[in-house]
Write a protein that holds these residues in place. Structure first.
Motif, PDB file in Angstrom:
ATOM      1  N   THR A 294       0.812  -1.222   0.000  1.00 33.29           N
ATOM      2  CA  THR A 294       0.000   0.000   0.000  1.00 33.29           C
ATOM      3  C   THR A 294       0.847   1.276   0.000  1.00 33.29           C
ATOM      4  O   THR A 294       0.297   2.374  -0.057  1.00 33.29           O
ATOM      5  CB  THR A 294      -0.921   0.035   1.242  1.00 33.29           C
TER       6      THR A 294
ATOM      7  N   PRO B 250      -5.532  -3.765  -3.350  1.00 35.27           N
ATOM      8  CA  PRO B 250      -5.574  -2.313  -3.146  1.00 35.27           C
ATOM      9  C   PRO B 250      -5.529  -1.538  -4.464  1.00 35.27           C
ATOM     10  O   PRO B 250      -6.273  -0.563  -4.647  1.00 35.27           O
ATOM     11  CB  PRO B 250      -4.323  -2.044  -2.297  1.00 35.27           C
ATOM     12  N   THR B 251      -4.681  -1.987  -5.385  1.00 37.73           N
ATOM     13  CA  THR B 251      -4.593  -1.324  -6.697  1.00 37.73           C
ATOM     14  C   THR B 251      -5.889  -1.498  -7.478  1.00 37.73           C
ATOM     15  O   THR B 251      -6.381  -0.549  -8.113  1.00 37.73           O
ATOM     16  CB  THR B 251      -3.415  -1.897  -7.505  1.00 37.73           C
TER      17      THR B 251
ATOM     18  N   PHE C 125      -8.949  -2.018  -6.306  1.00 42.04           N
ATOM     19  CA  PHE C 125      -9.986  -1.165  -5.708  1.00 42.04           C
ATOM     20  C   PHE C 125      -9.784   0.292  -6.110  1.00 42.04           C
ATOM     21  O   PHE C 125     -10.746   1.005  -6.401  1.00 42.04           O
ATOM     22  CB  PHE C 125      -9.948  -1.292  -4.183  1.00 42.04           C
ATOM     23  N   SER C 126      -8.541   0.741  -6.109  1.00 39.91           N
ATOM     24  CA  SER C 126      -8.261   2.130  -6.477  1.00 39.91           C
ATOM     25  C   SER C 126      -8.684   2.405  -7.920  1.00 39.91           C
ATOM     26  O   SER C 126      -9.276   3.447  -8.215  1.00 39.91           O
ATOM     27  CB  SER C 126      -6.764   2.417  -6.305  1.00 39.91           C
TER      28      SER C 126
ATOM     29  N   ILE D  23     -10.853   5.518  -6.307  1.00 42.06           N
ATOM     30  CA  ILE D  23     -10.541   6.130  -5.020  1.00 42.06           C
ATOM     31  C   ILE D  23      -9.032   6.170  -4.839  1.00 42.06           C
ATOM     32  O   ILE D  23      -8.294   5.433  -5.490  1.00 42.06           O
ATOM     33  CB  ILE D  23     -11.188   5.375  -3.835  1.00 42.06           C
TER      34      ILE D  23
ATOM     35  N   MET E  48      -5.308   5.629  -3.192  1.00 44.00           N
ATOM     36  CA  MET E  48      -4.695   4.449  -2.593  1.00 44.00           C
ATOM     37  C   MET E  48      -4.717   4.502  -1.069  1.00 44.00           C
ATOM     38  O   MET E  48      -4.799   3.465  -0.399  1.00 44.00           O
ATOM     39  CB  MET E  48      -3.262   4.290  -3.091  1.00 44.00           C
TER      40      MET E  48
ATOM     41  N   GLN F 145      -7.105   5.367   0.683  1.00 44.22           N
ATOM     42  CA  GLN F 145      -8.411   4.807   1.050  1.00 44.22           C
ATOM     43  C   GLN F 145      -8.544   3.367   0.579  1.00 44.22           C
ATOM     44  O   GLN F 145      -9.091   2.521   1.285  1.00 44.22           O
ATOM     45  CB  GLN F 145      -9.530   5.641   0.428  1.00 44.22           C
ATOM     46  N   ALA F 146      -8.033   3.079  -0.608  1.00 42.79           N
ATOM     47  CA  ALA F 146      -8.168   1.737  -1.176  1.00 42.79           C
ATOM     48  C   ALA F 146      -7.391   0.700  -0.379  1.00 42.79           C
ATOM     49  O   ALA F 146      -7.839  -0.447  -0.234  1.00 42.79           O
ATOM     50  CB  ALA F 146      -7.683   1.740  -2.629  1.00 42.79           C
TER      51      ALA F 146
ATOM     52  N   SER G 145      -9.511  -2.412   1.157  1.00 42.61           N
ATOM     53  CA  SER G 145      -9.318  -3.759   0.604  1.00 42.61           C
ATOM     54  C   SER G 145      -8.801  -4.727   1.662  1.00 42.61           C
ATOM     55  O   SER G 145      -9.315  -5.844   1.807  1.00 42.61           O
ATOM     56  CB  SER G 145      -8.351  -3.716  -0.577  1.00 42.61           C
TER      57      SER G 145
END
Length: 417
Positions: free
Chosen positions: A31, A246-247, A249-250, A255, A257, A259-260, A264
């Motif tokens: 992250t 995370p990537t 979701f971003s 949104i 990173m 937050q993502a 996630s």
């Protein structure tokens, strides 16, 4: 304390914290790319970042069988303590890195030290617990991994408030201090420690011959090969969610990173927490009535991950993304809680750490391949489609597990099997 009936659960509690630190230290890097690439410009390339994540997996995988053989022959307490101390020291040092090559090297060293932990820990827990509590105990331990994964997701958040260097410093220091707690309170099981004392008197040649004999027994066991495939295939989406969700979701949810990352990791970790506890309790009950109870429970978990991967890959709304994450976490948690207990039905205590080390290697190598491939998919804009393709592979593993895994006992005790 080690002779009291409560101590098996004390062992689970002590190792729960180690499991948390294990995943927290490895996960937070996934992250923190945006913060780190300001100072380390090579990380601007997603492919380079994928290679950085993959080197850990390759080294971790190569070391896992060796770590298992070591755990079967040495005092597991000191192996766990040394593992924790070294990877925590590496995490601390990562805060002082100034180049891609430095952090690449330290990430490789972390792979060596962290590989020593899981086979020893799961073997120790399995020895302390009977069939009535084995899956639940391992499931509870696994929640430590998921909690560490969730806290690691805050790496970007902490880095945005302070700096990525400070984040590595404090996370590493926590592990170094906790290694002292393990020295004071963790004990290996007597029926493992006494044979270990005899092994330590053998020559190096005799020890190598003994290890090779154990490998020979494992690799001539057809069921063990099936377990390898069953374990490795779901590891593909397992590592994919750890390193690239995370990537994803971003990108899919549009949104930041910062937050993502937490969204996630917390989604997967919280739902996996539920999955391992439910899967552990269900498996321990089912095994009392049916020898294939653990196999069936693991199959339920795998089945849940298939629609989850479809939602994660194609979901463009918050509901689809988080819903897919919850479904995947619960399913993978049920699967995760039963891997070592299923292995215990086919492999004797003498070789379980070695067997799990080999399983870990196959799973991690699969993860290393998928981590690199997903880095390329990200650069090409196809990360979501790659997640969906993983669902097909999981379906194949599910069918093979149900058709071929047929245990004959609840706990394999014959050292010749």
């Amino acid at each position: 304390m080690k002779n009291k009936s409560l101590y098996p659960w004390v062992v689970v509690g002590l190792l729960w914290v180690v499991a948390l630190l294990n995943y927290m230290d490895r996960q937070m890097l996934s992250t923190m790319r945006n913060s780190m690439m300001i100072d380390i410009v090579q990380l601007e390339s997603a492919a380079n970042f994928g290679r950085l994540m993959a080197v850990f997996l390759w080294i971790y995988g190569l070391m896992s069988p060796v770590a298992g053989m070591i755990a079967d022959k040495l005092n597991r307490k000191w192996l766990i303590v040394a593992s924790l101390f070294v990877w925590s020291g590496v995490t601390l040092l990562m805060g002082y890195t100034t180049s891609f090559h430095q952090i690449y090297f330290l990430r490789a060293v972390m792979g060596i030290s962290e590989a020593l932990y899981i086979p020893a820990a799961l073997s120790l827990i399995s020895d302390y617990h009977s069939d009535k509590t084995k899956s639940l105990a391992i499931g509870i331990h696994m929640t430590g991994l998921y909690m560490g994964q969730a806290l690691g997701g805050y790496g970007a958040t902490v880095a945005s408030l302070f700096s990525w260097q400070v984040t590595f410093h404090w996370f590493g220091l926590a592990g170094i201090l906790y290694s002292v707690v393990l020295i004071l309170f963790l004990k290996d099981k007597k029926d493992h420690f006494e044979p270990v004392a005899a092994v330590e008197r053998l020559s190096m040649r005799q020890n190598i011959a003994s290890s090779l004999k154990g490998l020979g027994m494992l690799f001539t066991n057809i069921s063990f090969w099936i377990i390898l495939l069953y374990f490795a295939t779901p590891s593909l989406p397992g590592w994919a969610t750890k390193n690239w969700l995370p990537t994803l979701f971003s990108l899919n949810l549009n949104i930041d990173m910062a937050q993502a990352g937490p969204l996630s990791t917390i989604t997967i970790a919280a739902s996996s927490f539920v999955g391992v506890i439910f899967g552990g309790i269900l498996s321990d009950r089912c095994i009392q009535k049916n020898l294939r109870g653990r196999v069936y429970t693991g199959a339920i978990g795998l089945a849940l991950t298939i629609p989850a991967l479809l939602l994660l890959g194609y979901g463009t709304s918050f509901l689809m993304g988080v819903g897919g994450g919850i479904c995947f976490g619960i399913g993978f948690g049920i699967f995760d809680a039963n891997n070592m207990p299923i292995l215990c039905q086919f492999v004797s205590r003498r070789y379980r750490a070695t067997a799990y080390g080999i399983m870990n290697m196959t799973g991690v190598f699969a993860g290393a391949v998928v981590t690199s491939k997903l880095g390329q998919s990200t650069d090409e804009g196809n990360l979501g489609n790659a997640f969906v393709m993983l669902a097909v592979l999981v379906l194949g593993a599910l069918l093979i597990e149900l058709f071929f895994l047929r245990p004959k006992t609840t706990d394999q005790t014959d050292p010749n099997n």
